[in-house]
Motif scaffolding. Sequence first.
Motif, PDB file in Angstrom:
ATOM      1  N   ARG A 317       0.828  -1.205   0.000  1.00  0.00           N
ATOM      2  CA  ARG A 317       0.000   0.000   0.000  1.00  0.00           C
ATOM      3  C   ARG A 317       0.867   1.260   0.000  1.00  0.00           C
ATOM      4  O   ARG A 317       0.527   2.250  -0.672  1.00  0.00           O
ATOM      5  CB  ARG A 317      -0.921  -0.010   1.216  1.00  0.00           C
ATOM      6  N   LEU A 318       1.983   1.229   0.751  1.00  0.00           N
ATOM      7  CA  LEU A 318       2.868   2.390   0.757  1.00  0.00           C
ATOM      8  C   LEU A 318       3.403   2.655  -0.643  1.00  0.00           C
ATOM      9  O   LEU A 318       3.484   3.803  -1.099  1.00  0.00           O
ATOM     10  CB  LEU A 318       4.012   2.140   1.741  1.00  0.00           C
ATOM     11  N   VAL A 345      -0.904  -8.551   1.110  1.00  0.00           N
ATOM     12  CA  VAL A 345      -0.235  -7.595   1.987  1.00  0.00           C
ATOM     13  C   VAL A 345       1.259  -7.945   2.075  1.00  0.00           C
ATOM     14  O   VAL A 345       1.637  -9.123   2.088  1.00  0.00           O
ATOM     15  CB  VAL A 345      -0.873  -7.626   3.386  1.00  0.00           C
ATOM     16  N   VAL A 346       2.086  -6.925   2.129  1.00  0.00           N
ATOM     17  CA  VAL A 346       3.531  -7.099   2.377  1.00  0.00           C
ATOM     18  C   VAL A 346       3.814  -6.479   3.743  1.00  0.00           C
ATOM     19  O   VAL A 346       4.055  -5.270   3.856  1.00  0.00           O
ATOM     20  CB  VAL A 346       4.372  -6.434   1.270  1.00  0.00           C
ATOM     21  N   PRO A 347       3.785  -7.271   4.822  1.00  0.00           N
ATOM     22  CA  PRO A 347       3.878  -6.699   6.171  1.00  0.00           C
ATOM     23  C   PRO A 347       5.321  -6.334   6.542  1.00  0.00           C
ATOM     24  O   PRO A 347       6.280  -7.012   6.170  1.00  0.00           O
ATOM     25  CB  PRO A 347       3.353  -7.825   7.062  1.00  0.00           C
ATOM     26  N   ALA A 348       5.432  -5.272   7.280  1.00  0.00           N
ATOM     27  CA  ALA A 348       6.712  -4.853   7.841  1.00  0.00           C
ATOM     28  C   ALA A 348       6.428  -4.020   9.073  1.00  0.00           C
ATOM     29  O   ALA A 348       5.298  -3.546   9.282  1.00  0.00           O
ATOM     30  CB  ALA A 348       7.535  -4.060   6.830  1.00  0.00           C
ATOM     31  N   TYR A 349       7.437  -3.831   9.873  1.00  0.00           N
ATOM     32  CA  TYR A 349       7.309  -3.019  11.083  1.00  0.00           C
ATOM     33  C   TYR A 349       8.313  -1.887  10.970  1.00  0.00           C
ATOM     34  O   TYR A 349       9.522  -2.084  11.143  1.00  0.00           O
ATOM     35  CB  TYR A 349       7.588  -3.876  12.323  1.00  0.00           C
ATOM     36  N   PRO A 352       6.359   4.613   8.748  1.00  0.00           N
ATOM     37  CA  PRO A 352       5.908   4.836   7.360  1.00  0.00           C
ATOM     38  C   PRO A 352       6.396   6.157   6.785  1.00  0.00           C
ATOM     39  O   PRO A 352       6.734   6.250   5.603  1.00  0.00           O
ATOM     40  CB  PRO A 352       4.384   4.785   7.477  1.00  0.00           C
ATOM     41  N   GLY A 353       6.452   7.206   7.623  1.00  0.00           N
ATOM     42  CA  GLY A 353       6.915   8.495   7.118  1.00  0.00           C
ATOM     43  C   GLY A 353       8.384   8.454   6.708  1.00  0.00           C
ATOM     44  O   GLY A 353       8.772   8.984   5.659  1.00  0.00           O
ATOM     45  N   ARG A 354       9.216   7.824   7.531  1.00  0.00           N
ATOM     46  CA  ARG A 354      10.637   7.743   7.213  1.00  0.00           C
ATOM     47  C   ARG A 354      10.888   6.851   6.001  1.00  0.00           C
ATOM     48  O   ARG A 354      11.735   7.149   5.160  1.00  0.00           O
ATOM     49  CB  ARG A 354      11.412   7.219   8.426  1.00  0.00           C
ATOM     50  N   ALA A 380       7.493  -3.950  -4.470  1.00  0.00           N
ATOM     51  CA  ALA A 380       7.335  -4.369  -3.078  1.00  0.00           C
ATOM     52  C   ALA A 380       7.002  -5.846  -3.076  1.00  0.00           C
ATOM     53  O   ALA A 380       6.184  -6.308  -3.882  1.00  0.00           O
ATOM     54  CB  ALA A 380       6.248  -3.566  -2.379  1.00  0.00           C
ATOM     55  N   ARG A 381       7.631  -6.605  -2.181  1.00  0.00           N
ATOM     56  CA  ARG A 381       7.367  -8.044  -2.110  1.00  0.00           C
ATOM     57  C   ARG A 381       7.764  -8.549  -0.729  1.00  0.00           C
ATOM     58  O   ARG A 381       8.592  -7.928  -0.051  1.00  0.00           O
ATOM     59  CB  ARG A 381       8.142  -8.792  -3.185  1.00  0.00           C
ATOM     60  N   PRO A 382       7.185  -9.663  -0.303  1.00  0.00           N
ATOM     61  CA  PRO A 382       7.601 -10.258   0.973  1.00  0.00           C
ATOM     62  C   PRO A 382       9.038 -10.755   0.869  1.00  0.00           C
ATOM     63  O   PRO A 382       9.503 -11.168  -0.197  1.00  0.00           O
ATOM     64  CB  PRO A 382       6.621 -11.412   1.181  1.00  0.00           C
TER      65      PRO A 382
END
Length: 473
Positions: A317-318, A345-349, A352-354, A380-382
Motif C-alpha cells: 500500500r505504501l 499484503v507485504v507486512p513490515a514493522y 511509514p513516514g521515514r 514491493a514483495r515479501p
Amino acid sequence: MPVIGPRPAGPRRRRPGRTLTARAVLVTCAVALVSVLVTALVAVPLAVRGQERRDQEALAAQARLAADVLRVRAPRQRDAAGERLIRQLQEQDIDVYVIRAGTVDRAGLPRQVVNRVAAGNTVSGRRLVSGERALVEGRPLAGGDGVVLTRPATPGLWGRVVRGLWLPLLAGLAAGLAAGMLLARRLARPIRVAATAAARLSAGDRAVRVPVEPPDEVAELALALNGLAAALATSEDRQREFLLSVSHELRTPLTAIRGYAEALADGVIDADDTPRTGRTMLAEAEHLDRLVRDLLALARLEAADFPLEPVPVDLARLAADAEHTWADRCAAVGVTFRMEIPDGVVPAYTDPGRIRQVVDGLLENALRVVPPGAPVVLAARPAGADPAAGGILEVRDGGPGFTDDDLAVAFDRGALHARYRGVRKVGSGLGLALAAGLVRRLGGEIAAGHAAEGGAAFTVRLPADPYLTRTSR
C-alpha cells in the motif's frame, strides 16, 4: 586538512616514579633484590653446613690417625708418638681426651661420650664439651681404651660465609638494575614514539607514521596508529569533497534567487513576468530548503532524539501511494514508471513516514539520471514465504547505472557526487547517505546493485511486525 579544534596540550611534566621507565626499573630492582635475598637465605645455610661438614670430616680423619698411633704395642714408642700427636693437635686448636679402662684422663668430656667409646663404639657429631658446643670425634681402642678429639664449633662461621657471598650477591643486584634500565628503555621508547605521533596527529599532521617493530604488542600499537592516521586522512579528504559539493549545491539556488531578486529590485522584470519569476524563486528556495533539511537529518541521524515511530505497515500500500505522486512526475519528463506489487499484503514493522522519505529519495535519485523512454520501477514483495521474514522495497531504473567500484561507496556521503560531477547530472550527494542511515536506524538493510533494466537497483529489506513474528512461532 587540519581539523580545527582546541590547541593540543603541551607535554606533561614527568613526575619521578610515574614514568614507565622508573617503574620498570623499580620493579626489576625489587625482583633482583628479592632474588638476591632468596638466594642468600638458601645459599648461606648450605655453605655453613658444607663448611661444618668439612670440619667434621677433617676432625674424623685426625681421630682415625690418633687411634692408629695409640694402638702401637710398645708402650715407650706409643707414649712418645702420642705426646707428639697431642702437641700437634693442640696447635690446631683440637683437644685430645684419652680413655683408659673406661676412665678419661681429664674432665670436661660428657660421660655419655666416654661410655660409648669405652664400650667400643665410634662417636661423631656435635656435643657440649666443658659447657661449650664443639665437634666431637671418638674412636675406641682395645680393652676399654679410646681416644676422643674435640674442636670448638667454628665461631663466626655465618659471618665469614656472608662476607664471602656479599660480592656475588651485590653483582647480581647490579646486573638486575642494569637489565631493568635496558628493558625499561626498550619498552618506553616505542611508547614515546607513539605518543609523539599521536600528538602530531592531533595537531593535524596526517602524514605521520610509526615504525612497526617487535614485540608484537608494540607492533599492534604502531599498526593501529598508522591505520588511524590513514583513516583520518581519508575521512578528511571525503569531508573536504563533501563540503565542496554541498557548497556548490547551496550556491546554485542562492545564485538564482539572488539574480532574480536583483532583477526585481532593479525593475528589470515586467509585471507580466513577475508570477513566473516568483515561481522560479520559490522552486529554488524549496531546493535550498531540501538541502538544509537533508543536512540537518544527517547530522541528527545518530542522535538519541531523532524521532522514529515504527508501526505495522503494508509496504504494498505504501508503494501504491507513492505511485500517485511519481507516475505523473515521470510522465512529465518522458520516463516510464512501473509498479510491481503483489495482490496481498507485504507486512513490515517500520516508520511509514521515514520509509516514504527513503522511497522518495531513491526515486528522485533515479529520475535525475534516467533518460526519456527508460523505465523506473518501484517494487514491493515479501522477504520470504513466512510473514515473519519481513518485506522488501526495491527501486530499479534504466539509467547509466553504477560500476562495481561505485557500489562499494554508493552510500558514502558525497562519494558518487565527487566522481560524476560534470559527467552526468548529480544531486547534493546527501540522498543515498540519508536513505542508508534511515534504513539502518529502523533496523533494516539497504544494498545497491545492478538492475535488470540496465541501471541501478536499490533494495531495502525491513523487519517484520513483532506481533506477526511472535504468533508465527
